[in-house]
Motif scaffolding. Structure first.
Motif, PDB file in Angstrom:
ATOM      1  N   VAL A 516       4.869 -26.914  -1.925  1.00 58.71           N
ATOM      2  CA  VAL A 516       6.290 -27.131  -2.206  1.00 58.71           C
ATOM      3  C   VAL A 516       6.968 -25.782  -2.403  1.00 58.71           C
ATOM      4  O   VAL A 516       6.309 -24.782  -2.736  1.00 58.71           O
ATOM      5  CB  VAL A 516       6.507 -28.002  -3.466  1.00 58.71           C
ATOM      6  N   LEU A 517       8.265 -25.768  -2.184  1.00 58.13           N
ATOM      7  CA  LEU A 517       9.062 -24.571  -2.453  1.00 58.13           C
ATOM      8  C   LEU A 517       9.808 -24.750  -3.766  1.00 58.13           C
ATOM      9  O   LEU A 517      10.349 -25.824  -4.045  1.00 58.13           O
ATOM     10  CB  LEU A 517      10.070 -24.324  -1.338  1.00 58.13           C
ATOM     11  N   LEU A 518       9.882 -23.721  -4.551  1.00 63.17           N
ATOM     12  CA  LEU A 518      10.626 -23.737  -5.809  1.00 63.17           C
ATOM     13  C   LEU A 518      11.804 -22.775  -5.715  1.00 63.17           C
ATOM     14  O   LEU A 518      11.668 -21.648  -5.230  1.00 63.17           O
ATOM     15  CB  LEU A 518       9.725 -23.330  -6.976  1.00 63.17           C
ATOM     16  N   LEU A 519      12.973 -23.262  -6.192  1.00 58.03           N
ATOM     17  CA  LEU A 519      14.185 -22.442  -6.235  1.00 58.03           C
ATOM     18  C   LEU A 519      14.588 -22.264  -7.688  1.00 58.03           C
ATOM     19  O   LEU A 519      14.723 -23.252  -8.417  1.00 58.03           O
ATOM     20  CB  LEU A 519      15.322 -23.122  -5.467  1.00 58.03           C
ATOM     21  N   PRO A 520      14.768 -21.036  -8.156  1.00 54.99           N
ATOM     22  CA  PRO A 520      15.110 -20.813  -9.572  1.00 54.99           C
ATOM     23  C   PRO A 520      16.402 -21.538  -9.957  1.00 54.99           C
ATOM     24  O   PRO A 520      17.422 -21.398  -9.273  1.00 54.99           O
ATOM     25  CB  PRO A 520      15.242 -19.298  -9.688  1.00 54.99           C
ATOM     26  N   GLU A 521      16.356 -22.307 -11.028  1.00 53.57           N
ATOM     27  CA  GLU A 521      17.470 -23.165 -11.426  1.00 53.57           C
ATOM     28  C   GLU A 521      18.759 -22.379 -11.648  1.00 53.57           C
ATOM     29  O   GLU A 521      19.812 -22.732 -11.106  1.00 53.57           O
ATOM     30  CB  GLU A 521      17.104 -23.932 -12.699  1.00 53.57           C
ATOM     31  N   SER A 522      18.716 -21.337 -12.439  1.00 54.49           N
ATOM     32  CA  SER A 522      19.941 -20.609 -12.798  1.00 54.49           C
ATOM     33  C   SER A 522      20.585 -19.964 -11.584  1.00 54.49           C
ATOM     34  O   SER A 522      21.806 -20.072 -11.381  1.00 54.49           O
ATOM     35  CB  SER A 522      19.626 -19.540 -13.854  1.00 54.49           C
ATOM     36  N   LEU A 523      19.775 -19.301 -10.765  1.00 54.38           N
ATOM     37  CA  LEU A 523      20.318 -18.624  -9.584  1.00 54.38           C
ATOM     38  C   LEU A 523      20.867 -19.635  -8.586  1.00 54.38           C
ATOM     39  O   LEU A 523      21.921 -19.423  -7.988  1.00 54.38           O
ATOM     40  CB  LEU A 523      19.241 -17.761  -8.939  1.00 54.38           C
ATOM     41  N   ARG A 524      20.143 -20.754  -8.413  1.00 49.48           N
ATOM     42  CA  ARG A 524      20.615 -21.768  -7.465  1.00 49.48           C
ATOM     43  C   ARG A 524      21.943 -22.360  -7.922  1.00 49.48           C
ATOM     44  O   ARG A 524      22.864 -22.562  -7.118  1.00 49.48           O
ATOM     45  CB  ARG A 524      19.578 -22.883  -7.331  1.00 49.48           C
ATOM     46  N   ARG A 525      22.070 -22.635  -9.205  1.00 46.99           N
ATOM     47  CA  ARG A 525      23.339 -23.175  -9.726  1.00 46.99           C
ATOM     48  C   ARG A 525      24.482 -22.199  -9.471  1.00 46.99           C
ATOM     49  O   ARG A 525      25.585 -22.583  -9.067  1.00 46.99           O
ATOM     50  CB  ARG A 525      23.230 -23.449 -11.233  1.00 46.99           C
ATOM     51  N   LEU A 526      24.224 -20.917  -9.716  1.00 50.33           N
ATOM     52  CA  LEU A 526      25.257 -19.903  -9.518  1.00 50.33           C
ATOM     53  C   LEU A 526      25.698 -19.873  -8.056  1.00 50.33           C
ATOM     54  O   LEU A 526      26.901 -19.819  -7.752  1.00 50.33           O
ATOM     55  CB  LEU A 526      24.729 -18.536  -9.946  1.00 50.33           C
TER      56      LEU A 526
END
Length: 614
Positions: A516-526
């Protein structure tokens, strides 16, 4: 020095202003004349109630007649009429405050936005379409004589005796050549319906009653059934489906306001950024321009609002934004919240069905109004991903607190994020669905107002809830003094050759997914918020992590194959294919990337089939 005198109004400037600038639409002249006629009837009725007038039992009515050949449009009422002195007082004298400022203000081009207050100029709108106007009137007062007033649009007028014998007033408009569309029967009938459909007095046009007369909002809610509200909505919006729900407004303090507001079923062919509510003043249609009294998040509302207390400009086309308008907006917002709470309490299934249409607007509302949030915070519901149920945030936290603490797992795309959702569901952890474009802001808003809640999209990270504690996956290879996970990470980093790509190897509790790929929550929200503000799609994050599932047979096999060193090309293809499959759940491939993916897939299948044959 002391000086006394009279302020003079330059009336020669009035008619050009009326004709060119005062009113936003010419067709409102008929609204104004019929409204005056209705006022005359209402006043006479009041005199009858007080005993100052003795009715002979006749029916009150307004008659609109059209003489195409003579080009005359007439509006007649059997109200209280006027004496000669009253004509001089109410027609000949035009009273303004700050007259010079008024004249200066309305000699510009951008006049529709200018607020000028109430001046009682309704009658003079007749001169927008008529070259000549007559008033033929007879007062109800005993011994009164009928009079005829005539004016050709200049400051000159003529007042003579009339042969009229019927109490009331007739206003005759001699339509000029530029406005002959107002000699069309269909047009006049439509104008009566548009503006005066709900006046409580019959309006007869060429002998037939042309208005509905019965506004539903003036009736008691207790006397009305659901069918009544639906029928009225169908009358107002004949092409729409049944509304989701409605709100009956009725208050006389601190302002007078009545109305019925409907929340419609949302359709893609309607612009919901534009208001759909009809504003009335004493049952006379005024405008669709009611943005000031309807908060932006409630613009989908349809229906009717009637209030004599809403301040308008002289043409009644624009609201004046004062304290009363703001208080009315707050009142409507509160009534919407009350209705939502009532539905949630008394008819939860219907509430859920409504929520599917209205949730985006409610979310926007709570983010922009602390009062509204406090009112409805306990009835904000969220769908559970890959299921049919809904839950409140409070109930979610209560049910899952032993496993997740204060973490709230959510998905934004049940298709693309299905592997992540299934991984959590396999551990009996609920995942909420937040898939509206506004939800990135909404999640951050909820975190600020609920200190115990931390939202995490399912693809943001993996924690102990889904990671296996099996240490067998961490056996050390004596030859290299590295764990099997470390060797696996090195293998994929080498084969993928992407400097910015982070790779991790973890033993997941489910064997179903290779990676699976993970995307950092804070950066993705920004990034999502930035894209929303710029109104463009969010670019895929270069800062992402590939997590290899060491519990998955494919990952185990590719590692064994690499250990043998027998088919390095196949190992490279499989590593790339594993990454491609993980990447597909996060982004769409462009034409070039899709072509490369298909070619690699064909190469993998070819090599595997060759090995099977050999």
């Amino acid at each position: 020095m002391q000086e006394r005198g009279s302020i003079t109004v330059h009336t020669e400037n009035i008619f050009p202003i009326i004709k060119r600038w005062l009113y936003s639409d010419k067709d409102i002249f008929l609204r104004e004349l019929i409204s005056n006629a209705a006022d005359a009837i209402s006043k006479l009725k009041m005199l009858g109630y007080s005993g100052e007038f003795q009715s002979s039992g006749e029916e009150f009515e307004i008659r609109v007649t059209l003489d195409k050949e003579a080009k005359i449009l007439s509006v007649t009422d059997n109200g209280l009429g006027m004496t000669a002195e009253e004509v001089k007082k109410y027609i000949n004298q035009v009273a303004f405050s700050s007259a010079e400022e008024f004249l200066q203000k309305y000699q510009g081009d951008d006049v529709k936005q200018q607020i000028i207050g109430h001046f009682g100029l309704g009658f003079y709108s007749a001169f927008m379409v008529a070259g000549k106007v007559e008033i033929d009137t007879l007062s109800y007062k005993g011994g009164a004589e009928a009079v005829l007033w005539s004016c050709d649009g200049t400051t000159a007028f003529e007042l003579t005796s009339s042969e009229r014998t019927e109490r009331g007033t007739t206003v005759r408009l001699f339509i000029d050549a530029e406005n002959e569309e107002f000699l069309d029967e269909v047009n006049i009938r439509q104008l009566i319906r548009n503006y005066c459909d709900f006046l409580p007095v019959p309006i007869k046009f060429n002998g037939e009653v042309a208005n509905r007369q019965k506004p539903l909002w003036t009736q008691s809610p207790g006397s009305l059934k659901d069918e009544d509200y639906k029928e009225f909505y169908s009358y107002l919006y004949p092409l729409n489906d049944e509304p989701l729900f409605w709100i009956h407004l009725n208050t006389d303090y601190p302002f007078n306001l009545q109305g019925i507001l409907y929340f419609p079923r949302l359709r893609s062919d309607i612009d919901w950024t534009k208001g759909q509510i009809r504003l009335f003043c004493n049952q006379v249609f005024v405008s669709n321009n009611v943005e000031e009294i309807i908060p932006q998040f409630l613009t989908p509302l349809q229906g009717a609002v009637d209030s004599p207390d809403i301040p308008l400009n002289v043409s009644r086309s624009f609201l004046q934004n004062d304290r009363t308008v703001r208080r009315i907006a707050d009142y409507i917002t509160k009534k919407v919240g009350d209705r939502l709470k009532e539905l949630h309490r008394d008819d939860y299934e219907r509430y859920v069905q409504c929520w599917k249409d209205i949730n985006m607007f409610i979310k926007y509302g709570v983010m922009n109004s602390d009062k509204f949030y406090e009112q409805v915070k306990d009835i904000l519901i969220f769908p559970v991903a890959l299921g049919e149920s809904y839950t409140t945030l409070k109930d979610y936290l209560e049910r899952n607190k032993e496993k997740t603490g204060g973490k709230v797992y959510y998905a934004s795309d049940t298709g693309a994020q299905a592997p992540y959702i299934e991984l959590l569901k396999s551990q009996d952890i609920e995942v909420l669905l937040l898939d509206a474009y506004i939800d990135t802001h909404f999640v951050s808003f909820l975190e600020r107002h609920n200190s115990e809640a931390r939202f995490a999209r399912v693809d943001s990270d993996l924690d102990e809830n889904v990671l296996s504690k099996d240490k067998a996956a961490e056996l050390v290879d004596p030859a290299t003094n590295k764990t099997r996970s470390e060797q696996l990470v090195e293998l994929f980093q080498q084969k993928l050759s992407q400097a910015k790509l982070k790779v991790r190897a973890e033993a997941l509790k489910s064997e179903a997914t290779p990676a699976v790929l993970l995307l950092p929550e804070s950066l993705r929200r920004l990034k999502e918020m930035t894209a929303l503000v710029q109104q463009k799609p969010m670019e895929f994050l270069d800062d992402h992590t590939l997590v290899l599932n060491t519990s998955n047979p494919l990952i185990q096999n590719v590692q064994r194959l690499a250990d043998t060193g027998r088919d390095d090309a196949l190992v490279t293809l499989v590593c790339q294919h594993v990454y491609d499959l993980a990447l597909l759940s996060q982004k769409s491939f462009d034409a070039e990337s899709m072509g490369q993916f298909i070619q690699r897939s064909n190469d993998v299948l070819t090599r595997l089939s060759n090995r099977a044959v050999d």
